[in-house]
Design a protein around this motif. Structure first.
Motif, PDB file in Angstrom:
ATOM      1  N   HIS A 289      69.421  25.006  27.214  1.00 60.65           N
ATOM      2  CA  HIS A 289      70.818  25.428  27.320  1.00 60.65           C
ATOM      3  C   HIS A 289      70.875  26.875  27.758  1.00 60.65           C
ATOM      4  CE1 HIS A 289      70.713  27.330  23.241  1.00 60.65           C
ATOM      5  NE2 HIS A 289      69.974  26.294  22.951  1.00 60.65           N
ATOM      6  N   TYR A 290      71.978  27.195  28.426  1.00 59.39           N
ATOM      7  CA  TYR A 290      72.215  28.540  28.941  1.00 59.39           C
ATOM      8  C   TYR A 290      73.429  29.097  28.229  1.00 59.39           C
ATOM      9  CZ  TYR A 290      73.153  32.375  32.157  1.00 59.39           C
ATOM     10  OH  TYR A 290      73.379  33.612  32.697  1.00 59.39           O
ATOM     11  N   ASP A 291      73.265  30.287  27.680  1.00 59.81           N
ATOM     12  CA  ASP A 291      74.324  30.913  26.901  1.00 59.81           C
ATOM     13  C   ASP A 291      74.618  32.303  27.448  1.00 59.81           C
ATOM     14  OD1 ASP A 291      73.929  28.691  25.102  1.00 59.81           O
ATOM     15  OD2 ASP A 291      72.254  29.797  24.241  1.00 59.81           O
ATOM     16  N   LEU A 292      75.899  32.596  27.641  1.00 56.76           N
ATOM     17  CA  LEU A 292      76.309  33.934  28.049  1.00 56.76           C
ATOM     18  C   LEU A 292      76.568  34.787  26.814  1.00 56.76           C
ATOM     19  CD1 LEU A 292      78.782  33.108  30.941  1.00 56.76           C
ATOM     20  CD2 LEU A 292      76.515  34.149  31.147  1.00 56.76           C
TER      21      LEU A 292
ATOM     22  N   GLY B 114      71.781  39.723  26.417  1.00 59.00           N
ATOM     23  CA  GLY B 114      72.489  38.743  25.592  1.00 59.00           C
ATOM     24  C   GLY B 114      72.703  37.419  26.297  1.00 59.00           C
ATOM     25  N   ASN B 115      72.369  37.341  27.598  1.00 54.18           N
ATOM     26  CA  ASN B 115      72.457  36.088  28.360  1.00 54.18           C
ATOM     27  C   ASN B 115      71.089  35.439  28.314  1.00 54.18           C
ATOM     28  OD1 ASN B 115      75.074  36.994  29.318  1.00 54.18           O
ATOM     29  ND2 ASN B 115      73.934  38.342  30.668  1.00 54.18           N
ATOM     30  N   LYS B 116      71.030  34.147  27.958  1.00 55.74           N
ATOM     31  CA  LYS B 116      69.704  33.556  27.821  1.00 55.74           C
ATOM     32  C   LYS B 116      69.674  32.075  28.183  1.00 55.74           C
ATOM     33  CE  LYS B 116      70.499  33.360  22.843  1.00 55.74           C
ATOM     34  NZ  LYS B 116      71.771  33.973  22.782  1.00 55.74           N
ATOM     35  N   LEU B 117      68.530  31.695  28.729  1.00 53.66           N
ATOM     36  CA  LEU B 117      68.214  30.304  29.025  1.00 53.66           C
ATOM     37  C   LEU B 117      67.124  29.901  28.049  1.00 53.66           C
ATOM     38  CD1 LEU B 117      68.224  27.679  30.696  1.00 53.66           C
ATOM     39  CD2 LEU B 117      66.671  28.811  32.308  1.00 53.66           C
ATOM     40  N   ILE B 118      67.434  28.941  27.197  1.00 51.51           N
ATOM     41  CA  ILE B 118      66.482  28.481  26.189  1.00 51.51           C
ATOM     42  C   ILE B 118      65.972  27.107  26.605  1.00 51.51           C
ATOM     43  CG2 ILE B 118      66.195  27.811  23.767  1.00 51.51           C
ATOM     44  CD1 ILE B 118      68.345  29.955  23.148  1.00 51.51           C
ATOM     45  N   ILE B 119      64.639  26.989  26.683  1.00 50.05           N
ATOM     46  CA  ILE B 119      63.994  25.731  27.079  1.00 50.05           C
ATOM     47  C   ILE B 119      63.103  25.292  25.925  1.00 50.05           C
ATOM     48  CG2 ILE B 119      62.499  24.594  28.759  1.00 50.05           C
ATOM     49  CD1 ILE B 119      63.385  26.824  30.754  1.00 50.05           C
TER      50      ILE B 119
END
Length: 193
Positions: free
Chosen positions: A147-150, A162-167
């Motif tokens: 998921h990608y979170d701003l 603070g913006n992240k792509l979690i795999i």
């Protein structure tokens, strides 16, 4: 204290700028680094896998931040509509609309599926889960893949964006596919395609 192997901890790629054309994706545990580059006036976005933190490389050589061949090329049309995605290592290319297909004919453009390099089908959806800007799951929704979170507007900025792509760990082998498909999904959203 309970010890955890880094193999069981999700890849957390900090997106330095949250721009879809020029940014760095650096894992917080320094396991993997990607740099996304699109030169001014160009229609090709290049995704490079880096050996060191991409932001260090970018700061060290502003004229030529990367060397070597990109792992994925995203070639958009001059009017920013979808074009071709290319994988130089396997020398394959296909239209982005073929790589990232709408789930249903009349469905939202912001919900699409793709077949990754592992041969399995995955799908992206926009704001389908609370606190996730973009959510990637297996095609049958049995597993959350990424998921990608701003960054929330009220969150202060320190040394991270603070913006992240979690795999998640079982899917790190398709990190480049996830990143490329996310960039295309965000492009579709930004340009209302």
């Amino acid at each position: 204290m309970q010890m955890h192997s880094l193999k069981t901890i999700p890849i957390t790629l900090e997106d330095r700028t949250a721009a879809i054309t020029n940014t760095d994706f650096d894992d917080m545990y320094d396991r993997v680094f990607y740099q996304v580059v699109r030169n001014p006036g160009d229609t090709i976005t290049r995704i490079y896998e880096m050996h060191v933190r991409a932001s260090r490389s970018r700061n060290a050589a502003p004229q030529g931040p990367t060397k070597g061949e990109p792992v994925i090329l995203l070639q958009f049309q001059p009017d920013e509509t979808l074009g071709m995605i290319s994988f130089p290592k396997t020398r394959t290319s296909m239209p982005m609309n073929q790589f990232l297909r709408k789930i249903s004919f009349f469905g939202s453009s912001l919900m699409r599926k793709f077949v990754a390099s592992d041969g399995r089908e995955y799908k992206w959806s926009y704001r389908s889960l609370e606190e996730q800007e973009w959510t990637c799951s297996t095609a049958d929704d049995s597993y959350l893949v990424a998921h990608y979170d701003l960054k929330p507007p009220e969150m202060p900025i320190y040394d991270v964006s603070g913006n992240k792509l979690i795999i998640y760990p079982h899917f790190v082998h398709i990190t480049a596919d996830i990143l490329a498909s996310l960039l295309i999904m965000r492009h579709i959203s930004q340009y209302n395609l």
